[in-house]
Design a protein around this motif. Structure first.
Motif, mmCIF file in Angstrom:
data_model
loop_
_atom_site.group_PDB
_atom_site.id
_atom_site.type_symbol
_atom_site.label_atom_id
_atom_site.label_comp_id
_atom_site.label_asym_id
_atom_site.label_seq_id
_atom_site.Cartn_x
_atom_site.Cartn_y
_atom_site.Cartn_z
ATOM 1 N N GLY A 121 0.781 -1.215 0.000
ATOM 2 C CA GLY A 121 0.000 0.000 0.000
ATOM 3 C C GLY A 121 0.818 1.273 0.000
ATOM 4 N N ARG A 122 1.973 1.240 0.625
ATOM 5 C CA ARG A 122 2.792 2.455 0.702
ATOM 6 C C ARG A 122 3.423 2.821 -0.635
ATOM 7 N N PHE A 123 3.401 1.913 -1.593
ATOM 8 C CA PHE A 123 3.938 2.253 -2.904
ATOM 9 C C PHE A 123 3.065 3.295 -3.599
ATOM 10 N N VAL A 124 1.759 3.257 -3.340
ATOM 11 C CA VAL A 124 0.851 4.226 -3.963
ATOM 12 C C VAL A 124 0.417 5.316 -2.993
ATOM 13 N N GLU A 125 0.488 5.050 -1.692
ATOM 14 C CA GLU A 125 0.200 6.054 -0.665
ATOM 15 C C GLU A 125 1.344 6.048 0.330
ATOM 16 N N PRO A 126 2.500 6.633 -0.052
ATOM 17 C CA PRO A 126 3.699 6.510 0.782
ATOM 18 C C PRO A 126 3.656 7.310 2.076
ATOM 19 N N GLY A 127 2.757 8.311 2.156
ATOM 20 C CA GLY A 127 2.753 9.148 3.349
ATOM 21 C C GLY A 127 4.087 9.837 3.518
ATOM 22 N N ASP A 128 4.677 9.695 4.709
ATOM 23 C CA ASP A 128 5.959 10.346 4.986
ATOM 24 C C ASP A 128 7.147 9.507 4.538
ATOM 25 N N MET A 129 6.898 8.433 3.776
ATOM 26 C CA MET A 129 7.983 7.541 3.351
ATOM 27 C C MET A 129 8.337 7.715 1.880
ATOM 28 N N LYS A 130 7.852 8.768 1.260
ATOM 29 C CA LYS A 130 8.133 8.975 -0.161
ATOM 30 C C LYS A 130 9.640 8.986 -0.416
ATOM 31 N N ASP A 131 10.073 8.243 -1.430
ATOM 32 C CA ASP A 131 11.472 8.128 -1.862
ATOM 33 C C ASP A 131 12.350 7.375 -0.872
ATOM 34 N N ALA A 132 11.771 6.729 0.129
ATOM 35 C CA ALA A 132 12.579 5.954 1.082
ATOM 36 C C ALA A 132 13.109 4.690 0.413
ATOM 37 N N PRO A 133 14.371 4.304 0.675
ATOM 38 C CA PRO A 133 14.918 3.066 0.103
ATOM 39 C C PRO A 133 14.077 1.840 0.440
ATOM 40 N N LEU A 134 13.342 1.909 1.547
ATOM 41 C CA LEU A 134 12.508 0.797 1.972
ATOM 42 C C LEU A 134 11.438 0.456 0.934
ATOM 43 N N LEU A 135 11.122 1.424 0.066
ATOM 44 C CA LEU A 135 10.084 1.206 -0.943
ATOM 45 C C LEU A 135 10.661 0.862 -2.308
ATOM 46 N N THR A 136 11.911 0.454 -2.355
ATOM 47 C CA THR A 136 12.533 0.121 -3.640
ATOM 48 C C THR A 136 12.756 -1.387 -3.745
ATOM 49 N N PHE A 137 11.657 -2.108 -3.874
ATOM 50 C CA PHE A 137 11.714 -3.538 -4.169
ATOM 51 C C PHE A 137 10.506 -3.880 -5.023
ATOM 52 N N CYS A 138 10.489 -5.084 -5.568
ATOM 53 C CA CYS A 138 9.348 -5.542 -6.361
ATOM 54 C C CYS A 138 9.383 -7.057 -6.419
ATOM 55 N N PRO A 139 8.284 -7.702 -6.781
ATOM 56 C CA PRO A 139 8.289 -9.164 -6.930
ATOM 57 C C PRO A 139 9.253 -9.603 -8.022
ATOM 58 N N LEU A 140 9.815 -10.786 -7.848
ATOM 59 C CA LEU A 140 10.758 -11.342 -8.824
ATOM 60 C C LEU A 140 10.362 -12.764 -9.184
ATOM 61 N N HIS A 141 10.763 -13.193 -10.383
ATOM 62 C CA HIS A 141 10.537 -14.569 -10.806
ATOM 63 C C HIS A 141 11.484 -15.506 -10.071
ATOM 64 N N GLY A 142 11.060 -16.769 -9.964
ATOM 65 C CA GLY A 142 11.946 -17.803 -9.451
ATOM 66 C C GLY A 142 11.956 -17.881 -7.948
ATOM 67 N N THR A 143 12.844 -18.724 -7.447
ATOM 68 C CA THR A 143 13.044 -18.924 -6.017
ATOM 69 C C THR A 143 14.529 -18.915 -5.746
ATOM 70 N N PRO A 144 14.917 -18.803 -4.479
ATOM 71 C CA PRO A 144 16.347 -18.852 -4.172
ATOM 72 C C PRO A 144 16.976 -20.146 -4.665
ATOM 73 N N ALA A 145 18.260 -20.150 -4.804
ATOM 74 C CA ALA A 145 18.991 -21.301 -5.342
ATOM 75 C C ALA A 145 18.758 -22.542 -4.483
ATOM 76 N N ALA A 146 18.972 -23.704 -5.060
ATOM 77 C CA ALA A 146 18.770 -24.970 -4.360
ATOM 78 C C ALA A 146 19.613 -25.027 -3.097
ATOM 79 N N GLY A 147 19.091 -25.789 -2.122
ATOM 80 C CA GLY A 147 19.816 -25.933 -0.870
ATOM 81 C C GLY A 147 19.560 -24.805 0.094
ATOM 82 N N GLY A 148 18.631 -23.921 -0.231
ATOM 83 C CA GLY A 148 18.270 -22.865 0.705
ATOM 84 C C GLY A 148 19.114 -21.625 0.577
ATOM 85 N N SER A 149 20.109 -21.628 -0.321
ATOM 86 C CA SER A 149 20.941 -20.439 -0.481
ATOM 87 C C SER A 149 20.125 -19.292 -1.059
#
Length: 465
Positions: A216-244
């Motif tokens: 929700g904060r991506f579209v209504e950031p409030g006081d967090m606009k431009d915070a590094p905390l909001l710089t992520f997104c979903p990604l394809h795949g899963t972590p490497a085998a063995g839990g790494s």
């Protein structure tokens, strides 16, 4: 040591007995009308001229209400005066929607119904603390139970389905060009977050009324606009085998920020605000979802299911942690009931009942009282009967947004169930938005509404006895 005299003890006891506080959360999905609801509720309490179904008023025990300083100095004050001016000024218009948390305290003075309380002191006070916040923040709640991999898979699957597939094309095209396990670069992370945020904003603008928007904060950031905390997104795949988790990879960076968002934003917000609520009202724009067609309705149902997950059976631990088993009344309200003729209100409520049925039953299982209603925080139309080709139609009359004179409209009938869309017609409904009526500021009774007093009775009636 000074020992307090009996009069001091009596006064202190009287205040404890006859001054109480109730904290009501106002939430709901986007476009449900939270800002107007809170404004109308406060205005009607201050003027008390349109509250026939609020027992303390109808019984003549209500004395007056006034605004008081809010209890949390670090929470922005709800701009009641500004929103009321927008609705009642010379050019009435809808106020800006909720973009951050807001709080307002209204103190109600009344004569207790109890003879025992009246012998102690003839007047009592209820401090009503209203907490309003963006509906998008509500949808962050399910993230607390999801890993980054689970959230990514769910979000990507949803984005690939119509009507989201076209809206997410640029972001998903970018995903196809990057390797999540490659070395993390800040520029790459920011590019992905920007494209994903653009996609979420496109969902908000879509005429399909898409409701499921996370975080929700991506579209209504409030006081967090431009915070590094909001710089992520979903990604394809899963972590490497063995839990790494590919230390130093883009995946690891995105996952780290996702977990930080859950801890520093989602958990903090809900612990500081939701855990302190006594009562809750959830506003839902059912008519808007019907206008949007099957995709809009399905998206709204999914958003409701996800945002109300804490009320599901088998999650009592969640209920206790998040709400402290403190919320004992929850009201689900279908808003904008004035957009349909009065005889359709019961059908609107019945449709709402079906949409929130599972959550309603689960909340009751936990011991809380639940109610559903069809309401309008600001009544903008009148129900009228007209004739068309020898047939009587029950219509609404008001000034639609974008027009300058009253119009009589037949908005259509509410369906028997949420899936009832005629074959071959994606959008069979046309529930129009209406302008606020003129001259509202001249009426000393308060803003006209539909069932706001009944909502108040359910939420506050037992406190005002």
């Amino acid at each position: 040591m000074r020992i307090p005299d009996l009069n001091s003890l009596y006064d202190a006891g009287s205040r404890l007995l006859l001054e109480s506080t109730v904290r009501v959360g106002v939430t709901g999905l986007r476009r449900a009308g939270k800002t107007v609801f809170v404004t109308a509720l406060i205005d009607n309490l201050l003027k008390a001229g349109r509250l026939p179904f609020l027992d303390v008023v109808s019984s003549g025990r209500f004395q007056a209400a006034r605004l008081r300083p809010q209890p949390d100095p670090d929470v922005p004050r709800f701009d009641f005066e500004g929103h009321l001016a927008a609705l009642t000024g010379p050019d009435p218009h809808w106020p800006e929607p909720t973009r951050g948390i807001g709080q307002m305290r209204v103190s109600l003075r009344y004569r207790p119904d109890s003879a025992l309380k009246r012998t102690v002191q003839p007047m009592a006070t209820l401090n009503l603390d209203l907490v309003d916040y963006p509906g998008e923040w509500l949808l962050d709640l399910p993230l607390l139970r999801q890993s980054f991999a689970e959230w990514s898979a769910q979000t990507l699957e949803l984005a690939a389905r119509p009507p989201r597939d076209e809206l997410s094309a640029s972001w998903r095209g970018w995903l196809a060009t990057i390797d999540p396990m490659a070395s993390a670069e800040e520029e790459t992370a920011r590019r992905g977050a920007t494209l994903y945020t653009d996609y979420l904003h496109a969902c908000r603008r879509a005429d399909t009324l898409l409701s499921l928007i996370q975080p929700g904060r991506f579209v209504e950031p409030g006081d967090m606009k431009d915070a590094p905390l909001l710089t992520f997104c979903p990604l394809h795949g899963t972590p490497a085998a063995g839990g790494s988790r590919g230390r130093g990879s883009l995946w690891a960076l995105m996952e780290e920020r996702y977990e930080a968002y859950k801890t520093n934003v989602v958990q903090r917000f809900f612990k500081e605000h939701f855990a302190r609520l006594d009562r809750q009202i959830v506003l839902i724009d059912v008519l808007g979802a019907l206008n949007a067609g099957p995709a809009g309705m399905a998206d709204m149902k999914k958003a409701l299911e996800m945002s109300l997950a804490p009320f599901s059976h088998g999650t009592a631990g969640w209920f206790d942690w998040l709400f402290g088993s403190k919320i004992d009344r929850v009201l689900f309200a279908a808003t904008k009931a004035d957009h349909i003729a009065a005889h359709q209100h019961a059908q609107l409520r019945a449709l709402l009942d079906r949409l929130v049925g599972d959550a309603r039953n689960a909340i009751r299982f936990e011991g809380a009282q639940v109610e559903t209603m069809a309401i309008a925080a600001l009544k903008c139309t009148d129900s009228v009967v007209t004739e068309h080709e020898g047939r009587q139609l029950r219509c609404v009359r008001g000034v639609p947004v974008g027009r300058d004179r009253p119009t009589v409209l037949f908005p259509g009938e509410i369906p028997e169930d949420a899936e009832a869309f005629p074959p071959g017609r994606d959008r069979p409904y046309n529930f129009l938005a209406f302008r606020p009526p003129d001259d509202l500021g001249r009426d000393p009774r308060g803003l006209p509404h539909i069932r706001v007093d009944q909502a108040l009775q359910f939420l506050l009636g037992d406190y005002l006895t």
